[in-house]
Design a protein around this motif. Structure first.
Motif, mmCIF file in Angstrom:
data_model
loop_
_atom_site.group_PDB
_atom_site.id
_atom_site.type_symbol
_atom_site.label_atom_id
_atom_site.label_comp_id
_atom_site.label_asym_id
_atom_site.label_seq_id
_atom_site.Cartn_x
_atom_site.Cartn_y
_atom_site.Cartn_z
ATOM 1 N N SER A 1 100.954 85.833 -22.081
ATOM 2 C CA SER A 1 101.031 87.118 -21.372
ATOM 3 C C SER A 1 101.330 86.924 -19.887
ATOM 4 O O SER A 1 102.134 87.657 -19.297
ATOM 5 N N GLN A 2 100.699 85.911 -19.274
ATOM 6 C CA GLN A 2 100.937 85.640 -17.859
ATOM 7 C C GLN A 2 102.366 85.120 -17.646
ATOM 8 O O GLN A 2 103.037 85.484 -16.668
ATOM 9 N N ALA A 3 102.855 84.296 -18.558
ATOM 10 C CA ALA A 3 104.208 83.748 -18.449
ATOM 11 C C ALA A 3 105.256 84.856 -18.522
ATOM 12 O O ALA A 3 106.236 84.861 -17.766
ATOM 13 N N LEU A 4 105.051 85.822 -19.425
ATOM 14 C CA LEU A 4 106.019 86.913 -19.559
ATOM 15 C C LEU A 4 105.994 87.799 -18.317
ATOM 16 O O LEU A 4 107.050 88.230 -17.822
ATOM 17 N N LYS A 5 104.801 88.085 -17.810
ATOM 18 C CA LYS A 5 104.710 88.904 -16.603
ATOM 19 C C LYS A 5 105.397 88.210 -15.423
ATOM 20 O O LYS A 5 106.171 88.828 -14.669
ATOM 21 N N LYS A 6 105.151 86.911 -15.243
ATOM 22 C CA LYS A 6 105.752 86.174 -14.129
ATOM 23 C C LYS A 6 107.276 86.122 -14.251
ATOM 24 O O LYS A 6 107.993 86.170 -13.243
ATOM 25 N N ALA A 7 107.762 86.006 -15.483
ATOM 26 C CA ALA A 7 109.212 85.979 -15.699
ATOM 27 C C ALA A 7 109.841 87.305 -15.272
ATOM 28 O O ALA A 7 110.917 87.335 -14.657
ATOM 29 N N LYS A 8 109.169 88.408 -15.588
ATOM 30 C CA LYS A 8 109.672 89.729 -15.174
ATOM 31 C C LYS A 8 109.584 89.876 -13.652
ATOM 32 O O LYS A 8 110.496 90.432 -13.015
ATOM 33 N N GLN A 9 108.501 89.384 -13.065
ATOM 34 C CA GLN A 9 108.368 89.441 -11.605
ATOM 35 C C GLN A 9 109.497 88.655 -10.929
ATOM 36 O O GLN A 9 110.088 89.112 -9.942
ATOM 37 N N TYR A 10 109.782 87.487 -11.463
ATOM 38 C CA TYR A 10 110.858 86.656 -10.908
ATOM 39 C C TYR A 10 112.185 87.406 -10.959
ATOM 40 O O TYR A 10 112.958 87.402 -9.992
ATOM 41 N N TYR A 11 112.419 88.086 -12.097
ATOM 42 C CA TYR A 11 113.674 88.828 -12.228
ATOM 43 C C TYR A 11 113.775 89.925 -11.152
ATOM 44 O O TYR A 11 114.808 90.076 -10.490
ATOM 45 N N LEU A 12 112.695 90.685 -10.989
ATOM 46 C CA LEU A 12 112.707 91.772 -9.997
ATOM 47 C C LEU A 12 112.878 91.241 -8.567
ATOM 48 O O LEU A 12 113.535 91.866 -7.735
ATOM 49 N N GLU A 13 112.277 90.105 -8.320
ATOM 50 C CA GLU A 13 112.373 89.532 -6.964
ATOM 51 C C GLU A 13 113.764 88.995 -6.664
ATOM 52 O O GLU A 13 114.193 89.001 -5.504
ATOM 53 N N THR A 14 114.487 88.539 -7.667
ATOM 54 C CA THR A 14 115.777 87.888 -7.441
ATOM 55 C C THR A 14 116.979 88.785 -7.711
ATOM 56 O O THR A 14 118.107 88.414 -7.354
ATOM 57 N N ALA A 15 116.753 89.931 -8.370
ATOM 58 C CA ALA A 15 117.880 90.845 -8.638
ATOM 59 C C ALA A 15 118.354 91.465 -7.329
ATOM 60 O O ALA A 15 117.599 92.168 -6.647
ATOM 61 N N GLU A 16 119.606 91.216 -6.970
ATOM 62 C CA GLU A 16 120.121 91.702 -5.687
ATOM 63 C C GLU A 16 120.581 93.153 -5.762
ATOM 64 O O GLU A 16 120.431 93.912 -4.799
ATOM 65 N N ASP A 17 121.128 93.542 -6.890
ATOM 66 C CA ASP A 17 121.602 94.911 -7.064
ATOM 67 C C ASP A 17 120.410 95.797 -7.447
ATOM 68 O O ASP A 17 119.752 95.570 -8.468
ATOM 69 N N VAL A 18 120.126 96.806 -6.652
ATOM 70 C CA VAL A 18 118.982 97.679 -6.911
ATOM 71 C C VAL A 18 119.090 98.372 -8.258
ATOM 72 O O VAL A 18 118.079 98.681 -8.901
#
Length: 1004
Positions: free
Chosen positions: A936-953
């Motif tokens: 559960s923590q791994a999936l949440k962190k993966a989503k957080q990483y995506y949101l932090e690195t996505a340049e296009d809003v």
């Protein structure tokens, strides 16, 4: 269906015990058993007793059952009792005629006294006639039943007789005795069922049914016993119908049809009557009308002297009329005609036909209640009650209570409502409604009642709930709650644990609905323990096949091999049943044949369960399926909270932590469901979702406000399963909170980590599309740009495989056959591919492996057939968490199928996910898993990483990242270190050191 076999036993009794003359009786004295030592006085007293007895016998044979005959019998017994050591034969002879006399004179209390005396004295003899003893025990049971003592009949007579017969049949005995005992055995099985029905003890009833069905499965019925078998089968089929097991009832009826002669019209009428019961329960109007037409033809062929002629005809006439009245499809003229016919039949010269007046009265009361004709109702309700009480008709006593309850509310008479509830409870020996408790083991252990008692309790609860208003809601809600609670406890005792039928499922659904509705109406009478009580009952009632399968997998190896084999058989049958379900849904030509095979397999399942119940370890196994909130709380940590949703017209939620259970009523389900449907559509089309989001947030706000813990487990019910609640609870993923899903409270922390492999395999096929292979599955995977392939998915699969040093099956090697053959070898499976989801028929849903034909793809049914032992299966594909909602099983998705096949956890998607963005999230997910994070923590962190690195809003829209959810076990995956890698690195370092040292030495 209570044809009295005692009439037949009476004939047997006369044949075996009659003595033709005094000289015959006197000659018997010479052959007394060896334990009897006669002196002169005893011999004279025996002759005197027999002479008096012979006079009584002559009068009995002439049909003179008057006072003088009774006086002769008393005189004979008085003289006989002076004898110090009478023989077994003489003892049986004199008492047998007391049994005959008291039975024919309808003196059950005296009959009980004499049979008890005889049994007690006769058992002391060594050379006794066991058949005479068994008949006396059987007759004792009949008399105890006649005086309203069914429990005594079972404990004193029927159970001991069953044990005696079973014991004797296991010994080497004469063929004549064996034949006689097998007749008595059939009669005893039948009487046990009838008595357990009257006792309203579901546990004894089911045990009696199981014993009889085990006997039938042995197919050892003797020719003499076959004469009695139809009547026993009629009762077995009848009680199977009452318990909702219609297919088993049909099986017994079909067997009955085989063994009766073609001209046995009374049995044919009985069979039609039973078949009509099934038709009524199934609301089969066409079948009922055909049964009635056939019954009229057969009825005319039966001679008028037959005492059972009217019984089954009247029963069928009442049944079809009551169903028509319920559906308002019979006019007053026709209904009056039926009522008059029943009245006429009740006035025959057969005493028991009086019971047909109950049918007529019930139809009248139902009509008056429909018309709200209050003036006419009280007379008929009182009359019906008196007659039902006289005939000991439990079903009509229950109907009478329901009629009286409806009438009380029409009259706005709350005192009468209280009286009805008290009368019902007192019938099952409950004298205080407050005593009803789901957690008090003493209460549950001393409770007697059947499925029908539970049905009456829940129907009374329904009537109360339908008449609640603001002025009386607190008092009435409490009564409705306690009645629903009582029904729940009775169902738990009576229901089939592994194989619920439609009747039980409907009853359970009603119980759950009423329990939740009552505590939602008013929580003032609910304390914190009651919340646990309701939660425990509702969750225990919702035992899905997925839960059973997983619990079996967890406990199977704790039991001996014979239990393991039976449980394995159950799993195999479940798989075959799902196969047939799939075939039935797809086939047009052989539907009837497939349906018959399906029912045959369900009957086979019943037989396997019968075998399981016969094992001494069955009770222990049954306990392993029990659910207790206290056990669940004991394994929770301070940071854990479970949100268990239930959807019963309103959406309810229980919040369970280590220390408390909160109950929340979230409002009307239809409003929430409408918003969810609109929300998921907006998600899948990347549209604005704010309005629906606010509606759902508003409904779930009581839940969100109470979530103070960091580790949240969601167990959804209904459409709430299609919403990524993480998006609602922690929209920007900024809270220190992780979220996962599960399918049942029973599966929380109940999965053993017993996998031996620590390997990962990835599967990523190519898709080559031509005009010749564009089928419905291929067309469904076409991307918006007209392409079919998933290049990022291939790259994702390759990266994840290398990360774990696993095995990659890609391109044309990623076939269905390869997956089926290799998947059981791995503890983690990653499937990066397309999926086809059929919302109308889940068995047509498929994972699209390499290949152009439909047979190349893996359907849901084939997944159920797999035998996996995986820690995690990730379905990096579209809509794999979506499917039809089954009220018991939940969402029929790929996630559920893989969990059923043996995966402890799945990661699936709730909508059609994009290839590139999914690849980013998946790679990060596995990286965090590799680092030892929980799933559960791994999936949440993966989503957080995506949101932090996505340049296009625009790419931060939840469509791109929120669709993946974790279901099942959340624990971290412990991977074995790559020893070969360490060895190679170590060898390289040693080689390097060796070369450095050698160079220095050469230099020196």
């Amino acid at each position: 269906m209570n044809i009295n076999i005692r009439h037949f036993l009476f004939i047997f009794l006369i044949l075996w015990t009659s003595c033709k003359d005094t000289s015959k009786l006197e000659s018997n004295n010479k052959n007394n058993d060896s334990t009897s030592k006669f002196n002169v006085s005893d011999s004279l007293n025996l002759v005197k007793s027999n002479r008096i007895l012979n006079s009584a016998i002559s009068r009995i044979k002439n049909g003179e059952f008057d006072e003088k005959t009774g006086q002769l019998l008393d005189s004979a017994l008085t003289v006989f009792n002076v004898i110090k050591s009478p023989s077994a034969q003489d003892l049986a002879n004199i008492y047998s005629y007391f049994d005959v006399y008291t039975y024919r004179n309808q003196q059950p209390n005296k009959n009980i006294i004499y049979n008890r005396e005889f049994i007690k004295r006769y058992k002391k003899h060594k050379n006794k006639n066991f058949q005479k003893l068994s008949i006396a025990m059987s007759n004792l049971a009949y008399s105890l039943m006649d005086v309203g003592k069914p429990y005594a009949a079972i404990s004193e007579s029927l159970r001991p007789l069953q044990k005696l017969i079973d014991s004797l049949l296991n010994e080497k005995i004469a063929d004549t005795l064996k034949s006689q005992l097998k007749v008595t055995q059939i009669v005893n099985y039948r009487q046990l069922i009838i008595t357990a029905q009257d006792l309203e003890n579901g546990e004894i009833l089911r045990a009696s049914i199981d014993d009889f069905e085990r006997y039938l499965n042995k197919k050892e019925t003797s020719k003499q016993a076959l004469e009695f078998l139809p009547y026993a089968l009629s009762n077995l089929a009848d009680v199977s119908i009452e318990l909702g097991n219609f297919e088993k009832a049909k099986e017994h009826i079909e067997y009955w049809k085989i063994i009766i002669p073609a001209d046995n019209y009374i049995d044919q009428l009985m069979i039609i009557d039973l078949e009509s019961k099934i038709q009524k329960e199934n609301k089969d109007f066409e079948g009922l009308n055909e049964s009635y037409r056939n019954a009229e033809i057969i009825y005319k062929k039966i001679e008028n002297e037959n005492p059972f002629k009217n019984t089954f005809y009247a029963s069928l006439l009442y049944r079809i009329s009551s169903l028509n009245l319920e559906n308002e499809s019979i006019n007053d003229e026709d209904l009056n005609g039926v009522i008059n016919t029943l009245k006429t039949l009740s006035q025959s010269n057969v005493k028991k036909d009086t019971v047909f007046m109950l049918y007529a009265q019930d139809l009248k009361i139902s009509r008056f209640l429909n018309e709200q004709n209050l003036d006419s109702i009280p007379y008929y309700i009182d009359s019906q009650y008196s007659l039902a009480k006289d005939f000991k008709k439990t079903d009509f006593l229950n109907k009478n209570l329901l009629h009286k309850m409806r009438f009380s509310f029409l009259n706005n008479n709350l005192e009468a409502v209280e009286d009805v509830v008290q009368r019902f409870l007192q019938r099952i020996s409950i004298y205080d409604i407050k005593a009803i408790s789901g957690v008090d083991e003493d209460f549950k252990n001393n409770l007697y009642g059947s499925i029908h008692t539970a049905q009456t309790a829940i129907e009374l609860s329904n009537i109360i709930l339908n008449n609640i208003n603001t002025s009386n809601e607190e008092v009435l809600a409490y009564k409705a709650y306690k009645l629903a609670l009582l029904a729940a406890i009775l169902v738990d005792v009576n229901k089939s644990k592994f194989n619920n039928n439609l009747l039980e499922e409907n009853l359970i659904d009603n119980i759950n609905k009423n329990l939740l509705r009552t505590i939602a109406i008013n929580q003032s009478f609910i304390d914190k323990d009651s919340n646990d009580e309701v939660l425990e009952i509702v969750e225990q009632n919702l035992t899905s096949q997925l839960t059973i399968k997983n619990r079996i997998n967890n406990i199977i190896y704790e039991y001996p091999i014979e239990i393991q084999k039976i449980l394995d058989s159950l799993n195999i049958i479940e798989i075959k049943l799902s196969d047939l379900k799939s075939d039935i849904s797809k086939s047009e030509k052989n539907k009837d044949s497939l349906k018959q095979s399906f029912q045959d397999l369900k009957n086979k399942k019943s037989d396997v369960l019968l075998e399981l119940k016969g094992n001494p370890l069955y009770r222990d196994l049954n306990n392993a399926f029990a659910f207790h909130v206290s056990d669940l709380k004991s394994i929770l940590l301070e940071e854990d909270v479970i949100v268990r949703f239930y959807d019963y017209e309103n959406l309810y939620a229980f919040l369970i932590t280590k220390t408390e259970t909160k109950f929340l009523n979230l409002g009307n389900s239809k409003k929430i469901d409408k918003a969810i449907s609109s929300f998921t559509k907006s998600m899948s089309t990347i549209q604005d979702f704010e309005e629906d989001y606010k509606t759902i947030i508003s409904a779930l706000d009581p839940v969100i406000e109470n979530l103070d813990q960091s580790n949240v487990t969601i167990i959804p019910d209904g459409k709430i399963a299609f919403v990524p609640l993480e998006l609602l609870i922690n929209r920007d993923l900024e809270k220190a909170m992780t979220l996962s899903y599960n399918t049942s409270l029973k599966l929380i922390n109940h999965k053993k980590d017993d996998s031996t492999s620590r390997l990962l395999a990835s599967y990523s096929p190519n898709y080559t599309v031509t005009d010749g292979n564009r089928n419905e599955y291929i067309m469904s995977i076409e991307r918006s740009n007209g392409t079919y392939d998933l290049p990022f998915a291939r790259e994702e699969a390759s990266y994840i495989t290398s990360l774990f040093d696993g095995h990659l099956y890609k391109g044309n090697n990623a076939t269905k056959k390869e997956f089926i053959n290799t998947a059981p070898n791995y503890s983690e499976l990653h499937l990066a591919m397309h999926a086809f989801v059929d919302e109308n028929n889940e068995y047509n849903s498929k994972l699209l492996f390499a290949g152009n034909n439909n047979d190349n793809h893996l359907d849901l049914n084939s997944i159920y057939n797999l035998n996996l032992n995986a820690e995690l299966i990730t379905l990096s594909a579209c809509n794999t968490g979506y499917g039809r909602i089954d009220p018991i099983e939940g969402v029929m998705s790929f996630s559920r199928a893989f969990q059923y096949a043996g995966s402890k956890a799945t990661v699936t998607s709730l909508w059609r996910v994009p290839d590139k963005e999914t690849s980013i999230i998946m790679k990060r997910f596995y990286e965090y898993l590799r680092q030892g994070e929980t799933k559960s923590q791994a999936l949440k962190k993966a989503k957080q990483y995506y949101l932090e690195t996505a340049e296009d809003v625009n790419l931060k829209h939840p469509y791109y990242w929120a669709g993946f959810v974790l279901n099942g076990n959340t624990s971290a995956i412990a991977h074995s270190p790559n020893y070969w890698l360490y060895i190679i690195i170590g060898m390289s370092i040693l080689t390097l050191l060796f070369l450095v040292i050698k160079k220095r030495l050469n230099t020196n």
